[in-house]
Design an enzyme around this catalytic site. Structure first.
Site: not given
Length: 362
Positions: A142, A211, A305, A334-335
């Site tokens: 990232s 967040r 992602d 993405h994680d």
């Protein structure tokens, strides 16, 4: 005989530092974690947006504990691993929370904008102060992956291996859009006060919302559906604030958790660094940039992602380099670079140790 593995977490002073913008910061320091035998090859780890220098951790597990450690895919009995909290961060490195040596007050919103290149240059200077002049590998995902690419472009002779994960040459429009909403949430919180808030009374609602927005972009729809579905919470309240569904409760938890450990101004500065980064800026076309990288490259993308599409990373190296690209099949999107290490950790191990014929990873 097993070599002694040291662990240290402290700060290194790098003095005055001129940013890409031309502004100069004074008495700059970077907080870092350093693990491994003193005579072992050095691997630099670059962290993501809300990460920090605690890759491995001491009293508590670090954010990449499952990948790095004694007998890990990156074995700290064979390698030194060092991670810096980025310039502009809030875990000990010079950033908005730091005291400006000129005014003797916190920078807050007077902190200048920093770029990904600034982060890399400051890390290079810190390594030199620590007596490290060459790296075995640079790895990160990232925002950390953006730093990895910049390391290869800025210091092509500085390392043997580059391992960019879950990253693209620049942030796509979708990613910028998500960041714009996050920025809007923070800057429109009444407690933000144009960035001059009391650090002990920061814009918690805006940061928590930012967040929550980020968490939606980091995971796939499939992952959310599998984990939560339409499962309801046990609340008996019927109002607009209570979490009626488990997915709501999860997002509230993640938002409040970040508020307890992160600074809103740092979040904004790092979002801006991500938005404005483009590895081709001032350098010409991507093909020539990648061809000038001398390190051996292993690029890894993650299926689903949304903000760093894996096909963009694959295309980056396919057009200019014979470096391998691997797409990891995951529901985490993405994680993916933070979990399921068994799926891609062997690739990392093979790259940094130069072993061959790892089974079951193609």
């Amino acid at each position: 005989m097993e070599r002694e593995t040291r662990y240290e977490a402290q700060n290194v002073l790098i003095g005055s530092f001129t940013l890409e913008s031309g502004e100069t910061l004074h008495e700059v320091e970077l907080a870092y974690e350093h693990v491994g035998p003193e005579d072992a090859p050095v691997i630099l780890v670059c962290h993501a947006l809300t990460g920090n220098q605690y890759t491995i951790g001491d009293s508590e597990p670090g954010w990449w504990k499952g990948l790095i450690g004694k007998d890990g895919y990156i074995d700290t009995s064979e390698f030194q691993v060092i991670t810096f909290n980025v310039l502009g961060g809030c875990n000990g490195s010079t950033g908005p929370l730091s005291i400006n040596p000129v005014t003797r007050e916190r920078y807050k919103a007077d902190f200048p904008f920093v770029s990904v290149r600034d982060m890399v240059h400051s890390q290079k200077k810190a390594l030199e102060v620590l007596g490290i002049d060459h790296l075995h590998a640079v790895i990160g995902g990232s925002l950390g992956g953006m730093q990895v690419l910049e390391w290869g472009a800025l210091y092509p002779d500085g390392m043997e291996h580059l391992i960019p994960l879950a990253v693209t040459p620049s942030l796509n429009t979708y990613g910028i859009a998500y960041n714009a909403i996050s920025r809007f949430a923070i800057t429109n919180d009444p407690d933000w006060k144009d960035g001059y808030y009391d650090p002990h009374h920061q814009p918690t609602s805006g940061l928590a919302t930012a967040r929550m927005i980020g968490m939606i972009s980091y995971r796939t729809d499939e992952m959310f559906q599998k984990k939560f579905g339409r499962a309801a919470t046990e609340t008996s309240e019927e109002n607009h604030k209570e979490a009626k569904y488990e997915v709501e409760s999860y997002l509230h938890y993640q938002g409040n958790k970040l508020v307890s450990r992160f600074d809103a101004n740092s979040y904004l500065y790092l979002l801006r660094a991500m938005d404005t980064h483009d590895i081709s800026k001032g350098r010409g076309n991507l093909t020539s940039i990648i061809k000038n990288i001398k390190a051996s490259i292993l690029a890894i993308g993650f299926k689903g992602d949304l903000i760093y599409p894996p096909e963009d990373l694959e295309k980056l190296f396919a057009q200019a380099h014979s470096s391998p690209f691997y797409l990891i099949n995951t529901k985490f999107g993405h994680d993916g670079f933070l979990v399921e290490f068994d799926k891609w950790g062997p690739l990392i191990k093979e790259q940094v140790t130069l072993t061959k014929n790892i089974e079951g990873v193609k």
